[in-house]
Structures are given as structure tokens and as C-alpha cells.
Enzyme design. Structure first.
Site, PDB file in Angstrom:
ATOM      1  N   SER A 443     -33.082 -59.226 -97.176  1.00 32.62           N
ATOM      2  CA  SER A 443     -33.533 -58.990 -98.543  1.00 32.62           C
ATOM      3  C   SER A 443     -33.271 -57.562 -98.994  1.00 32.62           C
ATOM      4  O   SER A 443     -33.308 -57.288-100.186  1.00 32.62           O
ATOM      5  CB  SER A 443     -35.020 -59.331 -98.694  1.00 32.62           C
ATOM      6  OG  SER A 443     -35.745 -58.948 -97.571  1.00 32.62           O
ATOM      7  N   HIS A 464     -29.222 -65.108-100.111  1.00 33.26           N
ATOM      8  CA  HIS A 464     -30.583 -64.570-100.170  1.00 33.26           C
ATOM      9  C   HIS A 464     -31.531 -65.575-100.817  1.00 33.26           C
ATOM     10  O   HIS A 464     -31.441 -65.856-102.013  1.00 33.26           O
ATOM     11  CB  HIS A 464     -30.565 -63.249-100.963  1.00 33.26           C
ATOM     12  CG  HIS A 464     -31.912 -62.615-101.097  1.00 33.26           C
ATOM     13  ND1 HIS A 464     -32.332 -61.989-102.240  1.00 33.26           N
ATOM     14  CD2 HIS A 464     -32.942 -62.536-100.218  1.00 33.26           C
ATOM     15  CE1 HIS A 464     -33.564 -61.544-102.062  1.00 33.26           C
ATOM     16  NE2 HIS A 464     -33.951 -61.865-100.856  1.00 33.26           N
ATOM     17  N   GLU A 476     -29.660 -66.068-104.348  1.00 26.07           N
ATOM     18  CA  GLU A 476     -28.691 -65.027-104.691  1.00 26.07           C
ATOM     19  C   GLU A 476     -27.581 -65.042-103.645  1.00 26.07           C
ATOM     20  O   GLU A 476     -27.877 -64.975-102.445  1.00 26.07           O
ATOM     21  CB  GLU A 476     -29.360 -63.649-104.623  1.00 26.07           C
ATOM     22  CG  GLU A 476     -29.818 -63.099-105.934  1.00 26.07           C
ATOM     23  CD  GLU A 476     -30.542 -61.761-105.773  1.00 26.07           C
ATOM     24  OE1 GLU A 476     -30.365 -60.916-106.643  1.00 26.07           O
ATOM     25  OE2 GLU A 476     -31.278 -61.564-104.800  1.00 26.07           O
ATOM     26  N   ASN A 514     -34.642 -58.398-106.534  1.00 26.74           N
ATOM     27  CA  ASN A 514     -35.636 -57.499-105.950  1.00 26.74           C
ATOM     28  C   ASN A 514     -35.683 -56.139-106.632  1.00 26.74           C
ATOM     29  O   ASN A 514     -36.717 -55.489-106.664  1.00 26.74           O
ATOM     30  CB  ASN A 514     -35.401 -57.346-104.443  1.00 26.74           C
ATOM     31  CG  ASN A 514     -35.934 -58.554-103.688  1.00 26.74           C
ATOM     32  OD1 ASN A 514     -36.602 -59.413-104.272  1.00 26.74           O
ATOM     33  ND2 ASN A 514     -35.632 -58.639-102.414  1.00 26.74           N
TER      34      ASN A 514
HETATM   35  P1  NAD Z   1     -40.093 -63.521 -89.521  1.00 26.12           P
HETATM   36  O1  NAD Z   1     -40.560 -62.341 -88.738  1.00 26.12           O
HETATM   37  O2  NAD Z   1     -41.090 -64.523 -89.976  1.00 26.12           O
HETATM   38  O3  NAD Z   1     -39.010 -64.316 -88.688  1.00 26.12           O
HETATM   39  C1  NAD Z   1     -37.986 -63.713 -87.960  1.00 26.12           C
HETATM   40  C2  NAD Z   1     -37.630 -64.642 -86.824  1.00 26.12           C
HETATM   41  O4  NAD Z   1     -36.432 -64.186 -86.208  1.00 26.12           O
HETATM   42  C3  NAD Z   1     -38.689 -64.706 -85.720  1.00 26.12           C
HETATM   43  O5  NAD Z   1     -39.014 -66.044 -85.458  1.00 26.12           O
HETATM   44  C4  NAD Z   1     -37.996 -64.059 -84.522  1.00 26.12           C
HETATM   45  O6  NAD Z   1     -38.425 -64.594 -83.285  1.00 26.12           O
HETATM   46  C5  NAD Z   1     -36.555 -64.371 -84.815  1.00 26.12           C
HETATM   47  N1  NAD Z   1     -35.618 -63.493 -84.126  1.00 26.12           N
HETATM   48  C6  NAD Z   1     -35.661 -62.164 -84.008  1.00 26.12           C
HETATM   49  N2  NAD Z   1     -34.614 -61.730 -83.282  1.00 26.12           N
HETATM   50  C7  NAD Z   1     -33.893 -62.827 -82.960  1.00 26.12           C
HETATM   51  C8  NAD Z   1     -32.706 -63.024 -82.223  1.00 26.12           C
HETATM   52  N3  NAD Z   1     -32.055 -62.010 -81.682  1.00 26.12           N
HETATM   53  N4  NAD Z   1     -32.243 -64.285 -82.098  1.00 26.12           N
HETATM   54  C9  NAD Z   1     -32.906 -65.306 -82.640  1.00 26.12           C
HETATM   55  N5  NAD Z   1     -34.027 -65.172 -83.342  1.00 26.12           N
HETATM   56  C10 NAD Z   1     -34.519 -63.940 -83.503  1.00 26.12           C
HETATM   57  O7  NAD Z   1     -39.289 -62.904 -90.752  1.00 26.12           O
HETATM   58  P2  NAD Z   1     -38.947 -63.573 -92.152  1.00 26.12           P
HETATM   59  O8  NAD Z   1     -39.992 -63.184 -93.139  1.00 26.12           O
HETATM   60  O9  NAD Z   1     -38.624 -64.998 -91.967  1.00 26.12           O
HETATM   61  O10 NAD Z   1     -37.638 -62.776 -92.563  1.00 26.12           O
HETATM   62  C11 NAD Z   1     -36.387 -63.043 -91.974  1.00 26.12           C
HETATM   63  C12 NAD Z   1     -35.276 -62.451 -92.822  1.00 26.12           C
HETATM   64  O11 NAD Z   1     -35.344 -62.979 -94.133  1.00 26.12           O
HETATM   65  C13 NAD Z   1     -35.348 -60.944 -92.977  1.00 26.12           C
HETATM   66  O12 NAD Z   1     -34.037 -60.429 -93.005  1.00 26.12           O
HETATM   67  C14 NAD Z   1     -36.001 -60.764 -94.321  1.00 26.12           C
HETATM   68  O13 NAD Z   1     -35.669 -59.551 -94.957  1.00 26.12           O
HETATM   69  C15 NAD Z   1     -35.394 -61.918 -95.078  1.00 26.12           C
HETATM   70  N6  NAD Z   1     -36.168 -62.375 -96.245  1.00 26.12           N
HETATM   71  C16 NAD Z   1     -37.522 -62.452 -96.185  1.00 26.12           C
HETATM   72  C17 NAD Z   1     -38.228 -62.877 -97.295  1.00 26.12           C
HETATM   73  C18 NAD Z   1     -39.729 -63.010 -97.250  1.00 26.12           C
HETATM   74  O14 NAD Z   1     -40.346 -63.189 -98.293  1.00 26.12           O
HETATM   75  N7  NAD Z   1     -40.347 -62.969 -96.076  1.00 26.12           N
HETATM   76  C19 NAD Z   1     -37.541 -63.225 -98.458  1.00 26.12           C
HETATM   77  C20 NAD Z   1     -36.147 -63.154 -98.475  1.00 26.12           C
HETATM   78  C21 NAD Z   1     -35.472 -62.726 -97.360  1.00 26.12           C
END
Ligand code: NAD
Length: 732
Positions: A443, A464, A476, A514
């Protein structure tokens, strides 16, 4: 009879069947020609003594999605032209006549003296459902895809073909108003329960059942044309009426803040119409309808939420030269909050999913989310156990990257850490096919930077999602410096497959949505620090048209996330890149008070168990000065919220991040709820005129600082009297 859009035949019992089946179109729409032909059909049925009555059905999968909105849009354009050429009076007459035509044809059908029945399958919405409502009897197919409803309000219009009057005479006034305000698509059984349709039958039987009704002596007189008809809620001027109308007004205000003229017109049409006989009531409805057609809100909402959104959904931004991609298998790496949602929407669209996390348990946990979502649907009667089984069978979980080998597309949603992402990119690319596309759901991290870890940056793209993934309709797609057309096309084909709306933007910190949301949140924080009462901040934001106040929204996305993003930006770009007072506010809240947002029930609000959330009284600590609400200029506060976002949107255009105004407008409404009645962040500027917008922004800049500085592209536009929608077709 010479008809293009209908087939017309009469059976041995003397019952006519008009089958609506427009040539060369997948969906029937109400056009000028369709209205003419409907009238011809009514005349023919009346004129032929051998015909007892007529059934109207569709020759397509759907009955019809309603009026051709581009036709309605052109009525507004014709009005402006006539006003210039022949004066306002003549223009008004023409608009009133043109916009009432449909209502008159339906009324003619309803009062022609012979029974008409509608046999409906698939979608039957808007003007098409108004046609069904004008028929004396409605039989609706009981299949999964059938929906009826009057969704006009969603594009700033209201049902002007008699819909408001017939619905208000079929059900209790409160229910009728709710149905008209919400504009929801209604399932057959529900429609029957509401009294909107008479009969629900298997698809194969609807025409026969409609014919049988006519054969059985169905009446050609609508209930409201029977002498002494009484509306279900009784008279408007009655004790019962007084229980309905004052709260209805209050609900209207609460829900719309008076920003939606069409909603007000519904209220007025029903209120006035119920006091009149049907023909006069329809005339009143038509008057309001002609007025609404001329509103900026209708023009803006039709353009963005119907025309532009439709074009983007159909691939307006897809590179033309790339053949359609067939995406069968999608890898999702990271089964956390976002990854779990992505896995669900992908499997729900029929694609195979390989969901990978660091451990098999973590991946399974992500899959369990899909189980929960479908179970909720089953509990609401919207899915069957077999659907859940089939969907879950499409999601394979694993802790082994090698299982991604057959994927056409891999989407990573691991921690927002460039090092973790770089490692994941390398591990994924080591196992996937040469031609597979890799997408990041980051993000905040620029795609061009992330792609440096990729051995094939032209196949690297940003996809995204917004949270919660299963609810948010915008995606996006981010084009990094090296991203190639095939990656963009694949991402677009994927988004189309999951039935969401894509916008394609060039790389930039925060991309498009964002950046604007951040500006909105900052404005809320600024007001708080200035001493604006927190409740007023929230209320004024909603009055401006935002669906949630900035403090609530910040609680939803988490305060610590905002702080983390601010710190990361500062580390990479220096102290100038962040607002230091905002950073201090977030630091104090998160680290001083342990307030993380809704997730730990403590943010700008408190979230007590079993009780509604309420603003945290401790916020007063951050307000050394408390401003008297009566001394505050509400219009200025509203402007601050919308102008600060619109300025950011204009900057994204100036910087070449957004290249098509349709995407900024659709993206701003779908992505962060930018006041929908404006038509989106750029339409907000276009409809008031760049010159006026610049004046307002300059006033705000003088009082509140450089964040309201107008970017050069907008200054130039104001200077030359230009618009974001430059071509006549875009501006339509
Ligand atoms: P989260 O912490 O809930 O999930 C991340 C997951 O990735 C975890 O389950 C973790 O175990 C796994 N992980 C970490 N390293 C890993 C690896 N090497 N191999 C496999 N799995 C691995 O985070 P999230 O909120 O789901 O966010 C994930 C991505 O999405 C980020 O880049 C974030 O910026 C983006 N994002 C988040 C949102 C939001 O609102 N939370 C919105 C848009 C984009």
C-alpha cells in the site's frame, strides 16, 4: 405490425405475447424507439377485438436494466442548447415533454382497458421495473439471478416513469420510501412479500402463468384506479400520516445531509402524489423528474458512476495489442488479513488459488476466512453448502513456494517491509513459469523500487486492494517504471474476472487513493489540534458528503499504521515530508496512551463492549484551546475536507500519476467514498469550475497554510477556463 425491438404474436386463446428482444444488444434498454414500439403494441392490443390481453416478456437472459442513461443525459444537454437558442421557457417545456414520455406510455398501457401482465426473468430494474409496475399483473421467475428494483437514486436520479407513485400505493409509505431511497435489487421471494409482484414461478412457466392470469379474467384496472381506492398507509393528512412524515423528513436529512436533490424529490413526489388522483400524481412526479435531470448532481453521478465506471469495467484502459489472458491459477503469498481476502475473491470468481504463508497453519488460517465468509452467506440464505465446498476446494494451502509453479499470476500480500518483500519476490520467481506475472499488494512502497528485486521487472505490477477486500469494489493497478503492457493487461483481466473496478495509475508514494485519504485524515487531525470539537469534526465531514468522519476512519485503518507510514516517509524523505504536529499527535495516542484504533477498542473513540462507540473524552488533552462551535464557519470546514482531497487528486494528475480523469473520479468514490454527489474528486472541481475552485483553495491557503496551495496544472486550467474532462465526449 412493424417492430424492431419486440416480437409480437397472438395465440389461439387470443392472448398476445410481446417479446422484448433488441437486436445486436445483450441487454434490453428503454430507448426512444422502444417507447414508440410499446405504444404501438398497446394500440394494436386495444384495436384488435380478437386480442384479450397481452403478456410482456423478454427474449434475453434478463428482462431489462432500464432506461438508456445516455439518452437521459442527452435530454439535459438538449435543454442547455434549447435554453441558449429558444429561451428557458421553451427549453423547460421540451424537457418536461421529453422526460415524461415514458410515464405517459406506461399510463396509457395501464388504462387501455385490456389486461397486461409482465413475465420477468433476470434483471428487471429502473424504467423496466416501472413498466412491470404499470402492468396489471407481475409474474417473476424464482431463479437465482432474478432481481427487481428501482436503483435510480444511485446515479442521482429517481424513478420518473410512475415508480414513486405505484410503489407508494402498493405498500406502507415508510417501506416505499425506504425502497426508493435505498435503490436495492430485490430477490423474487422478497418482492412478493413486499407486494411488488403477484406470483413467483419457475422460469419455464412464467409466460404461461401470466397468460393463465389473463385467460382467467384478470382485471385491466389497476388497484388505484378502482373508485374509493385507499393507499396502504391511509391519508397523508391523518394521525397515521403524521406518524410517518415528520420522521421521514428527519431520516432524509440524517442520511443525505440535503446533498442529494433526487432523494428530496422522492420525498416530495410521494408526499404530494399521495394526496392526488393517479394522473395528477404522475404529473407531479414528472415535474420533479424534469428538475432532477437538470441537476449537477445527476449529471455528475451518471457520468462517473454509470458511464465511466462501465467503461473502466469493460477495459477502457487495457492495452489493446495484448491478447486476452486466461487466468486459471493464482498464487497468493501471505495469508494474513489482505491475502485471505484476495484468496476468497479469487476462488469465488472460479479461479484456482494456491495460498502460501510461512507455515501451513498460517495458510490454513487464511483459508478459514473464506469458510467464514461463505458460512455467513449460507446463514443469510445467499449460498448453499455445496457452494462453500466447491469454493474451498479451489483454495490449496501450502508453506512450500514450489506449489506456486503452475500459477499464471502471483499476488504477494506479505508484511509491508521492503526486505521481506524482496526475499519473497526472489523465492517466487525461482519457481514460477517464465511467462507468469508477479503482483504486489503493497500500500505504500513504490512499485519501481520493489521491482528492483525482480529478475523480470516488465512482468512486475502493483495490484492494490482495499480492505475489506470482499467488500471494496476498487482495485488500483500500479504501473512501475519497467512494467510492461502484458502485466497491465493481465492485472486488468484478473480484476475483471473478480468483478471489481480497476483504475490504472503510475507509480508514486501512496499511488492515488491513499494520497487523497491521507490528506483527509490529516485535515481531521489538524482541526482537532486547532480546538474544533471532535463531534463537530465528524459531523461536518459527513455533512460534506463523506461516508465516515476522519477520526472514525482513522480508527478503522489503525492509528499505529498511520504512525508507521509517517515514520517510514520521514526516514526516506526527511522531516519535511511529514506533518510534525500530526506525527506527535499519533505518537502520543499510540505510544503514550496505547490507543491503536478499533482493533484494540481504543482510538479516537472508545468501543465499549455491547454499546455504541463514543468519542474518547481524553481527546481534550490535545486541545489546549477549545473553539466555540457557534464561532466556526461550517461551510469553510466542509470545504477544507473536500478541497484538500481534490487538490491532492489534481496533483496526481499534474504529476502524471493519474492520466485519465475518469479513474480519479471513479477511484475517489469507490476507494474512499469521496462525496458521491459531486461525481468524484476531479468532477467536484470541474462542475464548480476551476476558477471558482482556485479562489476557494487560495482563501484556505491564506488561512490554513501550504497544504491548500494550488498546483500549477490547476492554475493553468483555471487561467484558460479548461476542465479535466477536456474533450466534448468526456464532458458530456
Ligand atoms: P498481515 O500482517 O495481516 O499479513 C501478512 C502475512 O504475510 C502474514 O500472514 C505473514 O505470516 C505472511 N508472511 C510474512 N512473510 C512471509 C513470507 N516470507 N512468506 C509467506 N508469507 C509471509 O498484513 P496485511 O494487513 O494483510 O498486509 C499485507 C500487505 O497488504 C502489506 O503489503 C500491506 O501494505 C498491504 N495492504 C494492506 C491493507 C490493509 O488495510 N491492511 C490494504 C492494502 C494493502
Amino acid at each position: 405490425m412493424n417492430l424492431t425491438n419486440f416480437r409480437f404474436e397472438t395465440d389461439a386463446d387470443g392472448i398476445a405475447l410481446a417479446t422484448w428482444d433488441m437486436p445486436g444488444r445483450s441487454m434490453n434498454v428503454i430507448s426512444m424507439e422502444v417507447m414508440d414500439e410499446l405504444e404501438k403494441i398497446v394500440d394494436a392490443v386495444v384495436a384488435d377485438p380478437a386480442i384479450k390481453g397481452c403478456v410482456i416478456a423478454s427474449g434475453k437472459d434478463n428482462f431489462s436494466a432500464g432506461a438508456d442513461l445516455t439518452m437521459l443525459q442527452s435530454l439535459g444537454g438538449t435543454f442547455e442548447r434549447m435554453k441558449r437558442e429558444s429561451g428557458e421557457e421553451a427549453a423547460m417545456q421540451a424537457l418536461f415533454g421529453g422526460s415524461r414520455r415514458l410515464s405517459l406510455v406506461f399510463r396509457k398501457l395501464e388504462t387501455c382497458g385490456k389486461p397486461f401482465a409482465a413475465a420477468v426473468t433476470g434483471l428487471c430494474l429502473g424504467g423496466a421495473f416501472e413498466l412491470a409496475l404499470a402492468c396489471h399483473h407481475r409474474v417473476v421467475s424464482d431463479d437465482e439471478k432474478t432481481r427487481v428494483g428501482l436503483p435510480e437514486i444511485k446515479v442521482g436520479l429517481f424513478p420518473g416513469g410512475g415508480g414513486t407513485q405505484r410503489v407508494a400505493r402498493l405498500m406502507q409509505t415508510g417501506d416505499a420510501l425506504q425502497m426508493l431511497f435505498k435503490g436495492e435489487q430485490i430477490r423474487p421471494a422478497m418482492a412478493k412479500g413486499m407486494g411488488l409482484v403477484h406470483d413467483v414461478a419457475p422460469k419455464a412457466e412464467i409466460v404461461e402463468r401470466a397468460k393463465a392470469w389473463i385467460k382467467g379474467g384478470g382485471s385491466a384496472v389497476a388497484p388505484w384506479d378502482v373508485p374509493k381506492f385507499k393507499a396502504p398507509s391511509g391519508k397523508v393528512y391523518s394521525p397515521a400520516g403524521m406518524m410517518i412524515w415528520p420522521p421521514a423528513n428527519a431520516i432524509y436529512r440524517r442520511e443525505t445531509h440535503d446533498n442529494y436533490p433526487a432523494a428530496k424529490a422522492i420525498l416530495a413526489s410521494v408526499y404530494e402524489g399521495l394526496q392526488l388522483p393517479m394522473d395528477l400524481a404522475l404529473r407531479v412526479e414528472s415535474r420533479y423528474f424534469a428538475n432532477i435531470l437538470r441537476t449537477t448532481e445527476a449529471a455528475a453521478m451518471i457520468r462517473t458512476l454509470f458511464i465511466s465506471m462501465g467503461e473502466l469495467n469493460k477495459g477502457a484502459r487495457r492495452p489493446k495489442d495484448v491478447p486476452q489472458t486466461a487466468i486459471r491459477k493464482v498464487g497468493v503469498v501471505g495469508a494474513g488479513f489482505m491475502g485471505a481476502g484476495v484468496a476468497y475473491v479469487t476462488a469465488n470468481a472460479g479461479m484456482e488459488v494456491v495460498l502460501v504463508d510461512q507455515s501451513a497453519e498460517a495458510a490454513e488460517k487464511g483459508k478459514a476466512y473464506a469458510h467464514t465468509l461463505v458460512t455467513n452467506q449460507i446463514n443469510r440464505g445467499r449460498a448453499k453448502t455445496a457452494d462453500r465446498d466447491a469454493l474451498l476446494a479451489r483454495i490449496a494451502t501450502s508453506a512450500d513456494y514450489a506449489d506456486l509453479k503452475d500459477c499464471d499470476l502471483v499476488i504477494e500480500a506479505v508484511f509491508e517491509d521492503p526486505k521481506v518483500k524482496a526475499e519473497v519476490i526472489a523465492r517466487v520467481e525461482a519457481v514460477i513459469r517464465e511467462d507468469a506475472i508477479f503482483a504486489s499488494n503493497t500500500s505504500t512502497l513504490p512499485i519501481t523500487g520493489l521491482a528492483k528485486a525482480s529478475a523480470r521487472p516488465e512482468q512486475f505490477v502493483g495490484i492494490h486492494f482495499f480492505s475489506p477486500v470482499e467488500k471494496m469494489m476498487l482495485v488500483e493497478i500500479i504501473k512501475g517504471g519497467a512494467t510492461g503492457d502484458r502485466a497491465i493487461a493481465t492485472a486488468l483481466d484478473y480484476v475483471r474476472a473478480i468483478r471489481k473496478t480497476p483504475i490504472v495509475v503510475n507509480d508514486s508514494r501512496g499511488f492515488f487513493a491513499n494520497r487523497c485519504v491521507t490528506a483527509y485524515l490529516l485535515e481531521g487531525h489538524k482541526m482537532l489540534l486547532e480546538g474544533v470539537p471532535p463531534a463537530m469534526i465528524e459531523n461536518v465531514a459527513r455533512m460534506a458528503g463523506m461516508p465516515v468522519g476522519p477520526l472514525s476512519l482513522n480508527d478503522e485503518v489503525a492509528l499505529d499504521l498511520g504512525l508507521k507510514i509517517a515514520r517510514a516517509a520521514e526516514a526516506q524523505l526527511g522531516p519535511e515530508a511529514v506533518d510534525q504536529r500530526q506525527k506527535k499527535l499519533l505518537t502520543d495516542l499510540v505510544e503514550g496512551h496505547g490507543r491503536l484504533g478499533r482493533k484494540n477498542r481504543k482510538g479516537f473513540y472508545d468501543y465499549p463492549e455491547g454499546a455504541p462507540k463514543r468519542l474518547w473524552p481524553g481527546l481534550s488533552e490535545f486541545q489546549p484551546e477549545r473553539l466555540d462551535p457557534d464561532s466556526l464557519d461550517v461551510t469553510e470546514l466542509k470545504h477544507r475536507f473536500l478541497v484538500v482531497q481534490a487538490l491532492e487528486a489534481a496533483r496526481t494528475v499534474g504529476e502524471g500519476v493519474v492520466t485519465d480523469p475518469r479513474e480519479a473520479d471513479v477511484g475517489s468514490i469507490l476507494g474512499f467514498g469521496f462525496a458521491p454527489f459531486t461525481g468524484g474528486a476531479l468532477s467536484y472541481i470541474d462542475f464548480m469550475g476551476a476558477k471558482r475552485f482556485v479562489e476557494i483553495a487560495r482563501g484556505l491557503e491564506a488561512r490554513h497554510g501550504a497544504r491548500f496551495a494550488v498546483p500549477q496544472n490547476l492554475l493553468d486550467m483555471a487561467e484558460r477556463g479548461g476542465r479535466f474532462y477536456d474533450t466534448p465526449a468526456q464532458a458530456a
